[in-house]
Enzyme design. Structure first.
Site, PDB file in Angstrom:
ATOM      1  N   GLU A 145       0.845  -1.204   0.000  1.00  0.00           N
ATOM      2  CA  GLU A 145       0.000   0.000   0.000  1.00  0.00           C
ATOM      3  C   GLU A 145       0.875   1.246   0.000  1.00  0.00           C
ATOM      4  OE1 GLU A 145      -2.388   1.430  -0.873  1.00  0.00           O
ATOM      5  OE2 GLU A 145      -4.027   1.598   0.567  1.00  0.00           O
ATOM      6  N   ASP A 146       0.364   2.306  -0.578  1.00  0.00           N
ATOM      7  CA  ASP A 146       1.105   3.565  -0.629  1.00  0.00           C
ATOM      8  C   ASP A 146       1.111   4.295   0.712  1.00  0.00           C
ATOM      9  OD1 ASP A 146      -1.624   4.074  -0.710  1.00  0.00           O
ATOM     10  OD2 ASP A 146      -1.568   5.313  -2.518  1.00  0.00           O
ATOM     11  N   ASP A 183      -3.711   5.639   6.365  1.00  0.00           N
ATOM     12  CA  ASP A 183      -4.244   6.884   6.925  1.00  0.00           C
ATOM     13  C   ASP A 183      -5.143   6.522   8.113  1.00  0.00           C
ATOM     14  OD1 ASP A 183      -4.820   9.657   6.987  1.00  0.00           O
ATOM     15  OD2 ASP A 183      -6.452   9.454   5.578  1.00  0.00           O
ATOM     16  N   PHE A 186      -1.860  16.405   3.534  1.00  0.00           N
ATOM     17  CA  PHE A 186      -2.269  15.675   2.341  1.00  0.00           C
ATOM     18  C   PHE A 186      -1.100  15.588   1.370  1.00  0.00           C
ATOM     19  CE2 PHE A 186      -4.440  14.334  -1.433  1.00  0.00           C
ATOM     20  CZ  PHE A 186      -5.354  13.417  -0.920  1.00  0.00           C
TER      21      PHE A 186
END
Ligand code: IMP
Ligand code: MG
Length: 169
Positions: A93-94, A97, A146
């Site tokens: 996964e990148d 969060d 973000f």
């Protein structure tokens, strides 16, 4: 926009992760399962640092609507085309969060009786966690901002940037 993680730092994190993964999976022919779309750049770099037999598969999940806000519920947009039963699955996964996306996926995979399931994430925003998630292989922790670039998008833009940037409000 300002640069948070330059490409050289990403590359050395990817090499370190590959070393850790190689130590654990060299004789296991793992299935590296990338979560689309964000993980495609990371996964492409990671597998080229791994010099043993493995397979690559993708699953497409959706938790974000458009823009920056998570909808909080996850859908499988494109499912697995390969059986994971009895396989050693490494989810790639990148970014983690809230944790909702990977918690859903790990649960979904475990029902399919793999030999093992672990998680590799390039980045982690621990301050945002809503669901506990064990990250077995982590690139680096990042602040609650973000981020875009290196596969990470905002409304599908910026995935192609070679560095990771903070997108200003
Ligand atoms: P989670 O379910 O809240 O952990 O969200 C994980 C997903 O949200 C990741 O796979 C990303 O696609 C997306 N995401 C979370 N934070 C960011 C960010 O800073 N930039 C771009 N995408 C993000
Ligand atoms: Mg993603």
């Amino acid at each position: 926009m300002h640069r948070l993680v330059p490409r050289a730092e990403i590359a050395s994190a990817v090499k370190r992760l590959a070393g850790e993964i190689a130590g654990d999976y060299r004789d296991k022919e793992p299935l590296l399962l990338g979560i689309l779309k964000g993980s495609f750049v990371f996964l492409a770099d990671l597998v080229r640092e791994l010099d043993f037999p493995l397979e690559v598969e993708f699953i497409r999940l959706s938790s974000y609507g458009s823009g920056r806000r998570s909808s909080g519920h996850v859908r499988v947009v494109q499912g697995l085309r390969t059986s994971v039963r009895g396989r050693h699955v490494l989810v790639v996964e990148d970014i983690i969060d809230t944790g909702i996306t990977v918690a859903f996926l790990l649960d979904y995979l475990r029902k399919k009786k793999p030999a093992s399931v672990r998680l590799c994430a390039l980045t982690d925003k621990p301050s945002r966690r809503q669901v506990p998630v064990k990250i077995d292989y982590l690139g680096f922790s990042v602040p609650d901002r973000f981020l875009v670039g290196y596969g990470l998008d905002c409304d599908e833009k910026y995935r192609n940037l070679p560095d990771i940037h903070v997108l200003e409000d």
